[in-house]
Design a protein around this motif. Sequence first.
Motif, short mmCIF file in Angstrom:
data_model
loop_
_atom_site.label_atom_id
_atom_site.label_comp_id
_atom_site.label_asym_id
_atom_site.label_seq_id
_atom_site.Cartn_x
_atom_site.Cartn_y
_atom_site.Cartn_z
N LEU A 255 0.80 -0.50 -0.29
CA LEU A 255 0.31 0.51 0.01
C LEU A 255 0.80 1.19 0.10
O LEU A 255 0.62 2.13 -1.09
N LYS A 256 2.30 1.30 1.26
CA LYS A 256 3.02 2.51 0.47
C LYS A 256 3.23 2.72 -0.94
O LYS A 256 3.15 4.00 -1.17
N VAL A 257 4.36 1.74 -1.72
CA VAL A 257 3.41 2.03 -2.82
C VAL A 257 2.68 2.95 -3.92
O VAL A 257 3.26 4.14 -4.51
N LYS A 258 1.58 2.25 -3.52
CA LYS A 258 0.50 2.60 -3.91
C LYS A 258 -0.16 4.17 -3.33
O LYS A 258 -1.20 4.34 -3.91
N GLU A 259 0.62 5.15 -2.64
CA GLU A 259 0.51 5.69 -1.60
C GLU A 259 -0.54 5.47 -0.61
O GLU A 259 -1.95 6.47 -0.96
N LYS A 260 -1.49 3.95 -0.39
CA LYS A 260 -2.16 4.49 0.69
C LYS A 260 -2.09 3.91 1.78
O LYS A 260 -0.74 3.12 1.66
N ALA A 261 -3.29 3.98 2.51
CA ALA A 261 -2.85 3.61 4.17
C ALA A 261 -3.94 2.63 4.80
O ALA A 261 -4.97 2.83 4.24
N LEU A 262 -4.05 1.84 5.58
CA LEU A 262 -5.19 1.14 6.37
C LEU A 262 -5.96 2.35 7.60
O LEU A 262 -6.95 1.08 8.21
N GLY A 263 -5.01 3.57 8.29
CA GLY A 263 -5.10 4.33 8.74
C GLY A 263 -4.67 3.77 10.02
O GLY A 263 -3.66 3.15 10.24
N TYR A 264 -5.38 3.52 11.38
CA TYR A 264 -4.52 3.58 12.40
C TYR A 264 -4.97 2.25 13.21
O TYR A 264 -4.67 2.48 14.08
N GLY A 265 -5.87 1.75 12.37
CA GLY A 265 -6.05 0.04 12.80
C GLY A 265 -4.31 -1.22 12.78
O GLY A 265 -4.45 -2.32 13.45
N LEU A 266 -3.83 0.13 12.81
CA LEU A 266 -2.94 -1.54 12.43
C LEU A 266 -1.38 -1.51 14.21
O LEU A 266 -1.51 -0.55 14.56
N GLN A 267 -1.94 -2.76 13.61
CA GLN A 267 -0.88 -3.25 14.89
C GLN A 267 0.94 -2.20 15.49
O GLN A 267 0.88 -2.64 14.08
N GLY A 268 1.17 -2.53 16.11
CA GLY A 268 2.82 -1.90 16.79
C GLY A 268 3.38 -3.46 15.80
O GLY A 268 4.37 -2.92 15.18
N VAL B 40 -8.90 1.10 2.14
CA VAL B 40 -8.26 2.22 2.87
C VAL B 40 -8.09 3.69 1.77
O VAL B 40 -9.19 4.69 1.73
N ARG B 41 -7.24 5.08 2.83
CA ARG B 41 -7.34 5.95 2.73
C ARG B 41 -6.31 6.32 2.16
O ARG B 41 -4.76 6.02 1.91
N PRO B 42 -6.06 7.72 1.67
CA PRO B 42 -4.34 8.69 1.01
C PRO B 42 -3.09 8.07 1.94
O PRO B 42 -3.81 7.88 3.62
N GLU B 43 -2.28 7.62 2.13
CA GLU B 43 -0.88 7.70 2.70
C GLU B 43 -0.79 8.65 3.76
O GLU B 43 -0.99 9.69 2.71
N PHE B 44 -0.38 9.10 4.68
CA PHE B 44 0.00 10.41 4.92
C PHE B 44 0.69 10.62 6.57
O PHE B 44 1.17 9.57 6.47
N ASN B 45 1.23 11.29 6.57
CA ASN B 45 2.26 11.50 7.43
C ASN B 45 2.19 12.04 9.21
O ASN B 45 1.28 12.45 9.40
N LEU B 46 2.83 11.77 9.68
CA LEU B 46 2.97 11.73 10.96
C LEU B 46 3.96 12.55 12.10
O LEU B 46 5.17 12.23 10.97
N ASP B 47 3.88 13.64 12.55
CA ASP B 47 4.92 14.55 13.17
C ASP B 47 4.33 13.41 15.20
O ASP B 47 4.06 13.86 15.55
N SER C 49 2.83 6.72 7.81
CA SER C 49 1.78 6.69 8.56
C SER C 49 2.19 4.40 8.99
O SER C 49 2.38 4.29 10.23
N SER C 50 3.06 4.14 7.52
CA SER C 50 3.41 2.82 7.66
C SER C 50 4.19 2.74 8.67
O SER C 50 4.50 1.79 8.95
#
Length: 900
Positions: free
Chosen positions: A236-249, A323-330, A448-449
């Motif tokens: 998904l990162k290559v496709k500039e997509k993300a799954l949101g905040y449901g990702l496990q650590g 999925v949603r668009p990939e996003f960055n986190l500070d 986010s990934s």
Amino acid sequence: MRRFLVALALVQHVPNSPVTAVVKIAPVAKPAGECPGTQIASICGDGQCQQERSTHLPSRGQCCWGGRGAGDVPIPLQSCNAASSLTCPSTPSSAFCQAENTCVNTCGGAWCPDEQQRPSSLSENEDTCPADCVTALVKSYNRLLACTGVTSLHFPTSVDSVLPLVQTPQLGNAASSEVKLKAIGKKGSVSQAICTDGMAISTENLNTIYGLESFEGETVVKVDAGVVMADLIAYLKVKEKALGYGLQGYDGATVAGAIATGSHGSSPKHSAVLASAVVSIELINGAGKRATYSKETTPTSTFKSLTVNAGLLGIVLTVRLAVRPEFNLDVNVTELDDTWLSDPLAQVSACDFAQMHWFPSTRKVIKVCGVETHSEAEAGARNMLLQPAPTAFTGQETIEPAMYNSLFQGGVCDRKVAAQLELERQQLLFQTYLMSGGTYVNTAIGSSSDMLTCPADPNVSYVRNIDLEVAIPQSKIAEALALAKQYLQHLFNASVWQIGVFLRFTKIEGTSWLANTAAGGMFKEGEVAMYFEMPITEPVAFTTEWSDWHIQPYKELMIQLIRKLGGRLHLGKNTAWAFDEQRAARNLGNNLVEFQKSVDELDMGGVFHNSFAAQLGLKQNQGYASGDVHLVGLDGGKFDVKGKHNKVYNLLSTESLTVNARFKYSSFVLPPSDARSLVVKSVHGSFLSAAYIAVRLQSGSDIQISYSGSTPFVASMQVKHGFETKQQLLQMPSSIQFENIHVTLTKASPVALTYEDGVWNISVYAATHRLQDGSIDKHINVKIALMKGGPDSRVVPHGLIGQSYLNYQFANTVVGGKLDEYVPDGNGEFTTSAQGEGAIQGTIDDYEIQGGDYSSKFRFSRFGMEEDLSSQQFPRSADMKGIAHAVGDVLEGDVEQPSK
């Protein structure tokens, strides 16, 4: 590192701090004497059961051989204690090395130290190290859970090959008979959720990512069940997509596994449960049908069951996730005193991504807060919580995997050592949480990934770790943390040193029934729930006294969080006692009732029901009795009964129905697919050879039906009315209706006799087993199913299986009895002996039928009764919810067709 070694060297007799909290509970006294398990902690968990290690180690001055990896490259060993001289067959165990440098270049060898330098008492066995020494086809990722009931493990190569696999006659037509099924992924769960008493289907090879598509108005990604989260995240990162905040650590779980157990990430503002992103799910249900269920076309209640399904509704094949668009986190990492825990939601209210690590002994909190940003991601910015574990825990660049368990064993042996470990870990974690540009930092901007997940250190499977996780509703968060401080700091002076007490958050949603933060009861939709998780070390070779002392702080706290504050458990974590507490507290409430409806709809036959379902409080509505002889009560409780040779015993007795079975002794061998056959060469036990059903109709007529494994394609029936008796043979296929009962003899891998009367469904299956001399013998398996609604009667059923009706219907309890453990003697033989002790009222002799095969006479007979017995004291039953089943040890081969 020096402080670690100093702490480990401390004598363990250190008094606890005075109790200053108001909690009234007596701490268990620390046992006297040397802490057990310290000598084998470094080798327990390596996957090798080294029962007589002294005979396998080479003498001093010899090589200790390892093995060869990819490309035949030698695998280096860190010490002679990491492997034996026998693990490299190409090199004689007696071969001497002239010098150490010649040893390490040969078959991955290591130079053996002097005899006096080796640890003593390194013997492993099923008691001291079950992780290595208990044989099972399926074990959890860290080997702490062994699913010994799994009889065969299969690896389909595509989703299209799964259905034919479970429907082949050789595998018992699993989707329509008494055979149990379970799909497994990376086995990241330490709960019984991954276990079954039957076939396990691995999704390891179901790893296709089909790609992005538009489905029901949403952009989704479609994947196979066995796709690993790390691979999906990278795609998904290559496709500039993300799954949101449901990702496990931890990114090593499979998609289907993460969804099924309600796995989650952390966000006080957004959904952080991966299953909430499910848009469609394709599976094979309990009827053996392959079907796709989508959010738009499936009834809401059913779809909420399918998202977080605990593996109890079918074998998942494919999943579509929104999925949603990939996003960055500070992301910023800060260190706080734990006084800030009085209001953790205020601390994270501005964060899109937030989690905390509370170190109770150190009294510090590491706060992680990420905010969505349009700024570019920094090169190499990522979360380093779980990678690399050696540097983050010890400050060293390299560390032997065995060192983890040696350090952790020191912590569980002595709470002062544990406090030192916690201090070291807290300081190092704060310093190494984030990385950017190849340097450890406390603030970083990343995708986010990269910021929500972390690839785990490959040595994580060596860590003897149990996660205790409970979700707390928003209204109880402050109370939960205050209670935790009382227990961990004041009453027990306990430490949580691996990553501290892990606090995470999510918005409460109504997208599932079984996620531990699903809306319902005290969990109000739209509010924020807190995940309270304690990763604790499972000790090596502890006695009961030492185990009770070690676990008490964490166990007592968990019990209070469940009982008093309505806490709910993560399905893939925790232990049996925790689920027992949750079931007794009924914290799943109506959510469990709704999920039960989906079980009744999609798996009415109980194909996917397992002991974990019973722990949750789910009912299966049926039961079995077969083979050597293993029984499962209507409450789900398991117990074994050997019986007496050629004697007939009652399985079910009601006011108008009797189901009896004949027991026959047999010496047999387990099939090669049964992992126990590796050590058990022969079994002296018993099977069911014939079943006898007697029913009294409302008209006064009596019907008697017999079915024998020796003549599987023919059943005998006689109808008595007054002085008139009619005999009839049923030959396959047959179907006969008498008033309210229906009797059939049909093909079902290979044959099944079925009796139905609107209340009970009795099925008798023909099966075979291999005798000690290699020949094939025949037996039967009996399934007793309670149909919807249950009996409308004032008479409570009895019999070996029937007596469990009270637990199943009213008590919501699971009571098991004695089980044969299949531990062979010196000749590799095992003789069964269990007679239902602990699960049945009275003794096995009380269930022996007096009179003919169809007789209803035994001590607890209910046949012909009309009085109300429901208020009397009844026996406890066995240990598995809603299904009563006595099944044989083996199901091997087909029964031969009768000669014409």
